[in-house]
Write an enzyme that holds these catalytic residues in place. Structure first.
Site, PDB file in Angstrom:
ATOM      1  N   ASN A  45     -10.149  -0.059  -0.706  1.00 21.07           N
ATOM      2  CA  ASN A  45      -8.691   0.048  -0.616  1.00 21.07           C
ATOM      3  C   ASN A  45      -8.014  -0.429  -1.989  1.00 21.07           C
ATOM      4  O   ASN A  45      -7.986  -1.777  -2.405  1.00 21.07           O
ATOM      5  CB  ASN A  45      -8.363  -0.610   0.489  1.00 21.07           C
ATOM      6  CG  ASN A  45      -6.778  -0.657   0.778  1.00 21.07           C
ATOM      7  OD1 ASN A  45      -5.868  -0.274  -0.209  1.00 21.07           O
ATOM      8  ND2 ASN A  45      -6.210  -1.126   2.168  1.00 21.07           N
ATOM      9  N   HIS A  77      -3.541   7.320   1.876  1.00 21.76           N
ATOM     10  CA  HIS A  77      -3.913   6.023   1.225  1.00 21.76           C
ATOM     11  C   HIS A  77      -5.357   5.888   1.962  1.00 21.76           C
ATOM     12  O   HIS A  77      -5.761   6.147   2.943  1.00 21.76           O
ATOM     13  CB  HIS A  77      -2.884   5.092   1.978  1.00 21.76           C
ATOM     14  CG  HIS A  77      -3.419   3.626   1.778  1.00 21.76           C
ATOM     15  ND1 HIS A  77      -3.566   3.196   0.470  1.00 21.76           N
ATOM     16  CD2 HIS A  77      -3.273   2.418   2.446  1.00 21.76           C
ATOM     17  CE1 HIS A  77      -4.105   1.945   0.504  1.00 21.76           C
ATOM     18  NE2 HIS A  77      -3.844   1.520   1.899  1.00 21.76           N
ATOM     19  N   CYS A 103       0.785  -1.175  -0.168  1.00 20.84           N
ATOM     20  CA  CYS A 103       0.217  -0.129   0.022  1.00 20.84           C
ATOM     21  C   CYS A 103       0.849   1.174   0.039  1.00 20.84           C
ATOM     22  O   CYS A 103       0.261   2.176  -0.441  1.00 20.84           O
ATOM     23  CB  CYS A 103      -1.018   0.073   1.173  1.00 20.84           C
ATOM     24  SG  CYS A 103      -2.142  -1.461   1.164  1.00 20.84           S
TER      25      CYS A 103
HETATM   26  O1  UT7 Z   1      -3.939  -1.036   3.297  1.00 20.51           O
HETATM   27  C1  UT7 Z   1      -3.175  -1.564   4.275  1.00 20.51           C
HETATM   28  C2  UT7 Z   1      -3.612  -1.139   5.803  1.00 20.51           C
HETATM   29  N1  UT7 Z   1      -5.079  -1.730   5.984  1.00 20.51           N
HETATM   30  C3  UT7 Z   1      -5.616  -0.920   7.063  1.00 20.51           C
HETATM   31  O2  UT7 Z   1      -5.459  -0.158   7.488  1.00 20.51           O
HETATM   32  C4  UT7 Z   1      -6.757  -1.830   7.575  1.00 20.51           C
HETATM   33  C5  UT7 Z   1      -6.732  -1.678   8.886  1.00 20.51           C
HETATM   34  N2  UT7 Z   1      -7.746  -2.181   9.562  1.00 20.51           N
HETATM   35  C6  UT7 Z   1      -9.374  -1.910   9.602  1.00 20.51           C
HETATM   36  O3  UT7 Z   1      -9.566  -1.141   8.782  1.00 20.51           O
HETATM   37  C7  UT7 Z   1     -10.220  -2.541  10.294  1.00 20.51           C
HETATM   38  O4  UT7 Z   1      -9.538  -3.039  11.450  1.00 20.51           O
HETATM   39  C8  UT7 Z   1     -11.138  -3.646   9.672  1.00 20.51           C
HETATM   40  C9  UT7 Z   1     -11.975  -2.665   9.032  1.00 20.51           C
HETATM   41  C10 UT7 Z   1     -10.192  -4.385   8.909  1.00 20.51           C
HETATM   42  C11 UT7 Z   1     -12.004  -4.324  10.671  1.00 20.51           C
HETATM   43  O5  UT7 Z   1     -12.824  -3.276  11.479  1.00 20.51           O
HETATM   44  P1  UT7 Z   1     -12.960  -3.417  13.080  1.00 20.51           P
HETATM   45  O6  UT7 Z   1     -13.840  -2.582  13.441  1.00 20.51           O
HETATM   46  O7  UT7 Z   1     -11.338  -3.623  13.445  1.00 20.51           O
HETATM   47  O8  UT7 Z   1     -13.587  -4.734  13.166  1.00 20.51           O
HETATM   48  P2  UT7 Z   1     -13.016  -6.346  13.868  1.00 20.51           P
HETATM   49  O9  UT7 Z   1     -12.079  -7.094  13.162  1.00 20.51           O
HETATM   50  O10 UT7 Z   1     -12.854  -6.161  15.378  1.00 20.51           O
HETATM   51  O11 UT7 Z   1     -14.333  -7.228  13.730  1.00 20.51           O
HETATM   52  C12 UT7 Z   1     -15.517  -6.911  14.560  1.00 20.51           C
HETATM   53  C13 UT7 Z   1     -16.619  -7.849  14.287  1.00 20.51           C
HETATM   54  C14 UT7 Z   1     -15.998  -9.209  14.450  1.00 20.51           C
HETATM   55  O12 UT7 Z   1     -17.180 -10.131  14.847  1.00 20.51           O
HETATM   56  P3  UT7 Z   1     -17.123 -10.400  16.588  1.00 20.51           P
HETATM   57  O13 UT7 Z   1     -15.899 -11.176  16.935  1.00 20.51           O
HETATM   58  O14 UT7 Z   1     -17.169  -9.172  17.312  1.00 20.51           O
HETATM   59  O15 UT7 Z   1     -18.614 -11.028  16.574  1.00 20.51           O
HETATM   60  C15 UT7 Z   1     -16.095  -9.846  12.943  1.00 20.51           C
HETATM   61  O16 UT7 Z   1     -15.932 -11.131  12.708  1.00 20.51           O
HETATM   62  O17 UT7 Z   1     -17.049  -7.800  13.063  1.00 20.51           O
HETATM   63  C16 UT7 Z   1     -17.044  -8.914  12.380  1.00 20.51           C
HETATM   64  N3  UT7 Z   1     -16.910  -8.893  10.834  1.00 20.51           N
HETATM   65  C17 UT7 Z   1     -17.606  -8.524   9.950  1.00 20.51           C
HETATM   66  N4  UT7 Z   1     -18.920  -8.671  10.066  1.00 20.51           N
HETATM   67  C18 UT7 Z   1     -19.781  -8.305   9.012  1.00 20.51           C
HETATM   68  C19 UT7 Z   1     -15.632  -8.893  10.308  1.00 20.51           C
HETATM   69  N5  UT7 Z   1     -15.629  -8.631   8.843  1.00 20.51           N
HETATM   70  C20 UT7 Z   1     -16.932  -8.332   8.818  1.00 20.51           C
HETATM   71  C21 UT7 Z   1     -18.064  -8.231   7.753  1.00 20.51           C
HETATM   72  N6  UT7 Z   1     -19.111  -8.272   7.632  1.00 20.51           N
HETATM   73  N7  UT7 Z   1     -17.292  -8.303   6.252  1.00 20.51           N
END
Ligand code: UT7
Length: 322
Positions: free
Chosen positions: A279, A249, A114
């Site tokens: 992204n 980004h 990225c």
């Molecule tokens: O480009 C390179 C750099 N990349 C980044 O900067 C990405 C950085 N990270 C992020 O943007 C965020 O961490 C994400 C968007 C990837 C995830 O968001 P989050 O608020 O950190 O969510 P999480 O991983 O803590 O997941 C929360 C919940 C989980 O369920 P439980 O365990 O709380 O029941 C996940 O299983 O959301 C669930 N979940 C989803 N639910 C519906 C994860 N993905 C999805 C989805 N749809 N697509």
């Protein structure tokens, strides 16, 4: 006399097919509400048959050359930043060179995921300032849809395909007030397992799929981006208050908000495209730069700051005066 790399033109290219969150939710266990709330993403473009990283890169490059008003033979250097090349080798840059019909130039790829575009711009700027090249075509191009695990909802909803390009040219002036004023790059290879592809020619002999521990990447991104932005502004002898446009980004709208807050920068100084492109890895910064230049937001004389963070980890920032 001060020799600097100045921005001569921008261009971009997106696959024809746009896929909304609602469409994704028909095949993946997710919802429009979750994706919008957690990321700000609403749509992404997905490459179809015949669309590859090189074809998107060549289209973006052609558009940037048109905007610069230069002939293709004026280009002495092509750098393509990509983590999704058409082939392991030769480089996508040489494919782009052939597609554009450029007879002879320097051409190579940069792999910094990225942050690839920031790395590519910094290398091109160094080569221009050293006299190794007069004009450079710098492209960020990706087809991440081809390395996603479409069964993994935690990653497949986050990415899209596309390409963005800029043309840089050498300018010598007494004051050296415009062009690339400062850039700063970093890498910390200890974080490989937080964002990586689980394959490769020398390990599995397969292309592999993207894997990410999103929360941990998020935490590092906010800290690293704020710190590199402060570093690069200090290097340029400027402060955050001098920034006309931040072109970040586009990984997550919440990261953009947090970075702007840390810099005390008004959110309406930040170019946001994550809602429509998702992204696009190395393509996201030049895609956003092209959009905001073409719609008239970014104007001659503006101070523009580019930044990115991604797999490796790698991160960097660049300050330029148009
Ligand atoms: O480009 C390179 C750099 N990349 C980044 O900067 C990405 C950085 N990270 C992020 O943007 C965020 O961490 C994400 C968007 C990837 C995830 O968001 P989050 O608020 O950190 O969510 P999480 O991983 O803590 O997941 C929360 C919940 C989980 O369920 P439980 O365990 O709380 O029941 C996940 O299983 O959301 C669930 N979940 C989803 N639910 C519906 C994860 N993905 C999805 C989805 N749809 N697509």
């Amino acid at each position: 006399m001060i020799r600097r790399s100045i921005l001569l033109g921008t261009g971009s290219a997106l696959p024809a097919r746009m896929v909304s969150n609602q469409e994704l939710a028909q095949t993946v266990d997710t919802s429009d509400e979750w994706i919008v709330e957690r990321t700000g993403i609403r749509n992404r473009h997905i490459a179809g048959e015949g669309e590859t990283t090189a074809t998107l890169a060549a289209d973006a490059g052609r558009a940037a050359m048109d905007a610069a008003g230069l002939s293709l033979q004026d280009i002495g250097l092509i750098i393509v930043a990509t983590a999704t090349p058409d082939q392991t080798f030769p480089s996508t840059a040489t494919k782009v060179q052939a597609m554009l019909g450029i007879d002879d130039c320097i051409a190579f790829d940069v792999a910094a995921v990225c942050s690839g575009f920031l790395y590519a711009v910094t290398v091109a700027d160094s080569m221009i300032r050293s006299g190794a090249a007069e004009r450079a075509l710098v492209i960020g191009a990706e087809t991440f849809s081809r390395i996603l695990d479409w069964e993994d909802r935690t990653t497949c909803v986050l990415f899209g395909d596309g390409a963005g390009a800029i043309v840089l040219g050498a300018e010598e002036s007494e004051e050296g007030k415009r062009g690339i004023l400062a850039s700063k790059l970093h890498a910390d290879g200890r974080h490989n397992q937080l964002l990586y592809v689980d394959g490769g020619p020398s390990t599995t002999q397969t292309v592999g799929k993207l894997r990410m521990k999103g929360q941990e990447v998020f935490r590092h991104a906010v800290v690293n981006l704020a710190s590199v932005l402060n570093e690069v502004m200090e290097q340029a002898g400027l402060s955050a208050a001098d920034i006309d446009w931040l072109v970040p980004h586009q990984a997550n709208a919440r990261i953009l908000d947090a970075t702007a807050r840390k810099l005390k920068l008004s959110p309406d100084r930040v170019v946001v495209t994550v809602d429509r492109h998702a992204n696009t890895s190395a393509a996201s910064v030049p895609l956003a730069l092209d959009l905001a230049t073409r719609d008239g937001r970014i104007k001659p004389g503006d101070l523009v700051v580019l930044e990115a963070m991604g797999g490796g980890f790698t991160w960097g920032a660049c300050v330029l005066r148009l």
